[in-house]
Enzyme design. Structure first.
Site, short mmCIF file in Angstrom:
data_model
loop_
_atom_site.label_atom_id
_atom_site.label_comp_id
_atom_site.label_asym_id
_atom_site.label_seq_id
_atom_site.Cartn_x
_atom_site.Cartn_y
_atom_site.Cartn_z
N ASP A 47 -5.98 5.49 3.06
CA ASP A 47 -6.11 4.24 2.49
C ASP A 47 -7.43 3.76 3.07
OD1 ASP A 47 -5.46 1.73 1.41
OD2 ASP A 47 -3.37 1.98 2.02
N HIS B 40 0.80 -1.28 0.09
CA HIS B 40 0.07 -0.11 0.11
C HIS B 40 0.95 1.21 -0.02
CE1 HIS B 40 -4.06 -1.82 0.84
NE2 HIS B 40 -3.25 -2.73 1.31
#
Length: 330
Positions: free
Chosen positions: A154, A56
């Site tokens: 995120d 990520h």
């Protein structure tokens, strides 16, 4: 569960070729007023906050590097303390980009210094989300001091839009998953109960991908809650519903409305995904042998097409420029 509404992309990424969406606003009048009163400045200050996993972190770094070369962009990158050094080597060294270390709260069962999924075990990996959810006061203090224009966050930080809204900061949910994955998952937002394996194997309307049994079993993970925290699925719902915009790492050239699918697939058993050496051999042979025959010919042509596209700096620069203009207009 509530549903998520979308309106068409308005030049957030890549102009008319982007595959991003602007979320239907879920902002109260007070929040909207705070954002309006903050005004527009010549410099855009962006805060990047990926989940504590390098799968990520890397897309956030790549986006930061593209944006940092654009004039008038300042970037603050939030990272767990133990990951700061590695992230600094990945980021372009510019005066406009700063990495800000975060302190993870103590969580029973999570060893000290374990601050990234690569350092965890299967037994402790979900405890990172517990630690992350306890960081709300720390993040609110940081944002109060930083006063950025935008916060890119995120999937795990479901609580962030509310904090940012109270501070008059606009939020962009940056999903690093493919558009086709997002389309599949969001198709379940209107359901009140988690889907069964059989339901997951049935593709949503107009969706081109059908899951096999082992794939559906793997996908069940996102509907599971651990240590009393929201599931991945519940986090996604809150992220989509709470943000000002959604940024998807994709483009129409590659996925179109869903995906431009071409390739070879190794045969697997439906129930568990098992494949043997003969299955691998047949899959590789179909691509490497008889290169002028199908499917090898189409795969090689497709590979050449996307290699040229992905190495085209002019296209990359156009996307970044359009993204920045979209931020200014948001």
């Amino acid at each position: 569960m509530s549903t998520v509404s979308f309106i068409n992309c308005i030049n957030l990424v890549g102009g008319d070729k982007c595959n991003s969406y602007i979320c239907q606003p879920c902002i109260n009048k007070t929040c909207a007023s705070k954002m309006a009163s903050s005004g527009k400045t010549k410099e855009l200050h962006l805060v990047m906050f990926p989940f504590f996993a390098f799968g990520h972190i890397s897309p956030f770094v790549q986006l930061s590097n593209k944006l940092s070369s654009y004039p008038g962009i300042k970037i603050s990158f939030l990272a767990a303390l133990t990951s700061v050094g590695r992230i600094e080597t990945m980021l372009n060294s510019t005066a406009s980009t700063t990495v800000i270390p975060l302190t993870l709260p103590h969580v029973d069962g999570l060893p000290e210094g374990v601050e990234n999924t690569s350092d965890t075990s299967p037994e402790t990996v979900e405890l990172l989300k517990v630690a992350l959810d306890l960081m709300r006061p720390q993040i609110k203090t940081l944002l109060t001091n930083l006063k950025p224009n935008f916060m890119l966050f995120d999937f795990a930080q479901w609580w962030l839009p509310e904090i940012a809204c109270d501070l008059g900061i606009k939020t962009i949910f940056f999903t690093v998953f493919t558009t086709i994955s997002n389309a599949f998952v969001t198709s379940w937002f209107a359901h009140d109960t988690p889907p069964t394996i059989d339901e997951l194997k049935k593709p949503p309307a107009l969706h081109p991908i059908t899951l096999k049994t082992f794939q559906a079993q793997d996908l069940k993970y996102i509907f599971m809650s651990f240590h009393g925290t929201p599931s991945v699925f519940d986090r996604l719902i809150k992220c989509f519903n709470g943000c000002n915009a959604v940024l998807i790492k994709s483009c129409r050239e590659m996925e179109g409305p869903y995906i431009d699918y071409a390739g070879v697939e190794v045969n697997r058993r439906d129930e568990d995904g098992f494949f043997g050496k003969n299955d691998v051999f047949e899959g590789v042979k179909s691509v490497m042998k008889d290169s002028e025959k199908e499917p090898a010919k189409s795969i090689r042509e497709n590979q050449k097409k996307w290699k040229e596209f992905l190495q085209d700096d002019e296209i990359h620069n156009k996307y970044v420029a359009d993204f920045v203009e979209g931020l200014k207009a948001l």
